[in-house]
Design a protein around this motif. Structure first.
Motif, PDB file in Angstrom:
ATOM      1  N   TYR A 214     158.593  -0.564 -20.467  1.00 61.82           N
ATOM      2  CA  TYR A 214     159.195  -0.038 -21.726  1.00 61.82           C
ATOM      3  C   TYR A 214     158.941  -0.722 -22.864  1.00 61.82           C
ATOM      4  CZ  TYR A 214     161.544   1.045 -17.114  1.00 61.82           C
ATOM      5  OH  TYR A 214     161.568   1.869 -16.666  1.00 61.82           O
ATOM      6  N   PHE A 215     158.453  -1.448 -23.959  1.00 61.67           N
ATOM      7  CA  PHE A 215     158.195  -2.230 -25.323  1.00 61.67           C
ATOM      8  C   PHE A 215     157.337  -1.095 -25.624  1.00 61.67           C
ATOM      9  CE2 PHE A 215     155.404  -4.413 -27.568  1.00 61.67           C
ATOM     10  CZ  PHE A 215     156.382  -5.194 -29.047  1.00 61.67           C
ATOM     11  N   LEU A 216     155.665  -1.154 -25.200  1.00 65.21           N
ATOM     12  CA  LEU A 216     155.541  -0.522 -25.373  1.00 65.21           C
ATOM     13  C   LEU A 216     154.715   0.924 -25.637  1.00 65.21           C
ATOM     14  CD1 LEU A 216     151.378  -2.494 -23.867  1.00 65.21           C
ATOM     15  CD2 LEU A 216     152.785  -2.327 -26.035  1.00 65.21           C
ATOM     16  N   ALA A 217     155.723   1.614 -24.339  1.00 67.18           N
ATOM     17  CA  ALA A 217     156.083   3.434 -25.116  1.00 67.18           C
ATOM     18  C   ALA A 217     156.740   3.045 -26.158  1.00 67.18           C
ATOM     19  CB  ALA A 217     156.727   3.470 -22.926  1.00 67.18           C
ATOM     20  N   LEU A 218     157.936   2.467 -26.161  1.00 72.63           N
ATOM     21  CA  LEU A 218     158.480   3.089 -27.447  1.00 72.63           C
ATOM     22  C   LEU A 218     158.032   2.324 -28.264  1.00 72.63           C
ATOM     23  CD1 LEU A 218     161.031   3.416 -28.439  1.00 72.63           C
ATOM     24  CD2 LEU A 218     162.646   1.192 -28.024  1.00 72.63           C
ATOM     25  N   VAL A 219     157.099   1.554 -28.399  1.00 73.46           N
ATOM     26  CA  VAL A 219     155.831   1.491 -29.567  1.00 73.46           C
ATOM     27  C   VAL A 219     155.379   2.430 -29.864  1.00 73.46           C
ATOM     28  CG1 VAL A 219     153.863  -0.232 -30.046  1.00 73.46           C
ATOM     29  CG2 VAL A 219     155.940  -1.261 -29.620  1.00 73.46           C
ATOM     30  N   ASP A 220     154.749   2.959 -28.899  1.00 70.77           N
ATOM     31  CA  ASP A 220     153.744   4.304 -29.051  1.00 70.77           C
ATOM     32  C   ASP A 220     154.722   5.659 -29.290  1.00 70.77           C
ATOM     33  OD1 ASP A 220     151.209   2.822 -28.377  1.00 70.77           O
ATOM     34  OD2 ASP A 220     151.845   3.310 -26.389  1.00 70.77           O
ATOM     35  N   CYS A 221     155.487   6.205 -28.697  1.00 66.97           N
ATOM     36  CA  CYS A 221     156.474   6.806 -29.103  1.00 66.97           C
ATOM     37  C   CYS A 221     157.396   7.202 -30.355  1.00 66.97           C
ATOM     38  CB  CYS A 221     156.664   7.113 -27.379  1.00 66.97           C
ATOM     39  SG  CYS A 221     156.133   7.991 -26.431  1.00 66.97           S
ATOM     40  N   GLY A 222     157.713   5.826 -30.253  1.00 65.54           N
ATOM     41  CA  GLY A 222     158.717   5.669 -32.109  1.00 65.54           C
ATOM     42  C   GLY A 222     159.625   6.384 -31.460  1.00 65.54           C
ATOM     43  N   THR A 223     160.010   6.789 -29.997  1.00 65.27           N
ATOM     44  CA  THR A 223     162.060   6.998 -29.687  1.00 65.27           C
ATOM     45  C   THR A 223     162.413   7.008 -28.397  1.00 65.27           C
ATOM     46  OG1 THR A 223     161.289   9.606 -29.163  1.00 65.27           O
ATOM     47  CG2 THR A 223     161.265   9.159 -31.459  1.00 65.27           C
ATOM     48  N   LEU A 224     163.637   7.212 -28.341  1.00 68.61           N
ATOM     49  CA  LEU A 224     163.558   6.359 -26.821  1.00 68.61           C
ATOM     50  C   LEU A 224     164.003   7.674 -25.733  1.00 68.61           C
ATOM     51  CD1 LEU A 224     167.452   4.915 -27.177  1.00 68.61           C
ATOM     52  CD2 LEU A 224     165.243   3.451 -26.306  1.00 68.61           C
ATOM     53  N   THR A 225     163.707   9.166 -26.921  1.00 69.08           N
ATOM     54  CA  THR A 225     163.617   9.607 -25.573  1.00 69.08           C
ATOM     55  C   THR A 225     162.365  10.254 -25.593  1.00 69.08           C
ATOM     56  OG1 THR A 225     165.565  11.387 -27.015  1.00 69.08           O
ATOM     57  CG2 THR A 225     164.127  12.563 -26.052  1.00 69.08           C
ATOM     58  N   GLY A 226     161.243  10.200 -26.828  1.00 69.43           N
ATOM     59  CA  GLY A 226     159.960  10.288 -26.570  1.00 69.43           C
ATOM     60  C   GLY A 226     159.295   9.182 -25.071  1.00 69.43           C
ATOM     61  N   ALA A 227     159.967   8.583 -25.085  1.00 64.51           N
ATOM     62  CA  ALA A 227     159.256   6.399 -24.242  1.00 64.51           C
ATOM     63  C   ALA A 227     159.917   6.630 -22.114  1.00 64.51           C
ATOM     64  CB  ALA A 227     159.969   5.092 -24.648  1.00 64.51           C
TER      65      ALA A 227
ATOM     66  N   GLU B  29     165.889   8.059 -17.694  1.00 62.96           N
ATOM     67  CA  GLU B  29     166.581   8.314 -18.622  1.00 62.96           C
ATOM     68  C   GLU B  29     166.397   7.383 -20.143  1.00 62.96           C
ATOM     69  OE1 GLU B  29     168.814  10.523 -18.160  1.00 62.96           O
ATOM     70  OE2 GLU B  29     167.956  11.067 -16.772  1.00 62.96           O
ATOM     71  N   HIS B  30     167.039   7.457 -21.529  1.00 63.07           N
ATOM     72  CA  HIS B  30     166.946   7.240 -22.457  1.00 63.07           C
ATOM     73  C   HIS B  30     167.533   5.762 -21.957  1.00 63.07           C
ATOM     74  CE1 HIS B  30     170.393   9.845 -23.729  1.00 63.07           C
ATOM     75  NE2 HIS B  30     170.391   8.282 -24.157  1.00 63.07           N
ATOM     76  N   THR B  31     168.953   5.936 -21.835  1.00 63.51           N
ATOM     77  CA  THR B  31     169.411   4.475 -21.242  1.00 63.51           C
ATOM     78  C   THR B  31     168.556   3.762 -20.971  1.00 63.51           C
ATOM     79  OG1 THR B  31     170.781   5.649 -19.624  1.00 63.51           O
ATOM     80  CG2 THR B  31     171.703   6.439 -21.958  1.00 63.51           C
TER      81      THR B  31
END
Length: 288
Positions: free
Chosen positions: A9-22, A29-31
């Protein structure tokens, strides 16, 4: 205790930049992404992201951990790939291929494979982007460009031919000098897109799209002339190949696997079936 899965989850958010993208990448779900990041930060006793209106931004401490997180992730995926290579002839095999190829070439021809490998469940991923074989996003990829990444097993699978197509009614109604065109989006770098731009010259483009299945349907509906791979003539019976204006292009299709998974019995069996399928006279006739 830190949950190692939280690193995904950490790396997905790093790569995508947004909760929705990750969330989209991880198919949750973004939550769920926000909660897993909160849990990771609590376990590490560090704030990894600043929560901003325009997106989540790495803190200094977060930046310092990205490289280490990627190293852990790679070791985990390496473990998964090695385990797969020792597995039995059962389980899931993921095939990633371009959408139009998946729809009009692969999907109609996979019945025999599904019947012969009773213990194998196929996942056919119709995707424009290149998935990561190292991260096990797919086990086998069919690609229109030869990958340059190390650690991959790459085999030329087939040559795909292209041609000019329009509806029979359109060609009957319009002389060649009056043709209008359905073309690809501007600045596309793919060879058949560039060939069409050179061919049409100053003639009118009436429609553009980033999807060749859309262009095939538009041509079949009488919008104008377009260039598509020959296998897409299966998409509509009204599509007519313009033989006197042949498109000389052929593009290579490559079968790609990660070196660690090619020894898996089920992945190898599926790959062998795909190689035989694309070598068959029936599929060759569709492609050229």
């Amino acid at each position: 205790m830190m949950n190692w899965d939280d690193l995904r989850y950490f790396l997905a958010l790093v790569d995508c930049g947004t909760l929705t993208g990750a969330a989209r990448r991880l198919q949750v779900e973004h939550t769920t992404v926000a909660r897993r990041i909160d849990t990771l930060e609590a376990a590490l006793k560090l704030r990894l992201f600043d929560r901003l209106v325009r997106g989540w931004q790495l803190t200094t401490e977060g930046h310092e951990l990205v490289e280490h997180a990627r190293a852990v992730e790679e070791r985990w995926f390496s473990f998964e790939r090695k385990a797969l290579s020792a597995s039995k002839m059962e389980g899931v095999v993921r095939i990633s291929a371009p959408p139009s190829l998946s729809t009009f070439v692969l999907a109609p021809q996979l019945k025999n494979l599904c019947s012969s490998l009773a213990g194998v469940e196929l996942e056919l991923l119709a995707e424009r982007h290149h998935v990561s074989l190292g991260k096990r996003e797919a086990d086998i990829a069919l690609r229109m460009a030869r990958p340059q990444t190390a650690g991959l097993v790459i085999k030329p699978l087939a040559s795909i031919g292209y041609g000019l197509y329009a509806s029979k009614a359109y060609l009957k109604k319009h002389q060649q000098q009056d043709w209008e065109f359905a073309a690809y989006e501007k600045n596309s770098a793919t060879p058949h897109h560039q060939w069409l731009e050179d061919y049409l010259g100053q003639r009118k483009v009436i429609l553009r799209s980033n999807d060749q299945m859309v262009l095939a349907q538009c041509a079949a509906a009488g919008v104008g002339v377009t260039v598509i791979p020959h296998y897409l003539r299966q998409s509509h019976r009204d599509l007519c190949r313009i033989e006197q204006e042949a498109c000389p292009l052929q593009r290579k299709l490559w079968l790609v696997m990660h070196d660690d998974v090619r020894r898996s019995p089920r992945v190898r069996a599926v790959a062998d079936h795909l190689i035989a399928l694309f070598a068959s006279e029936m599929v060759q006739t569709m492609l050229v």
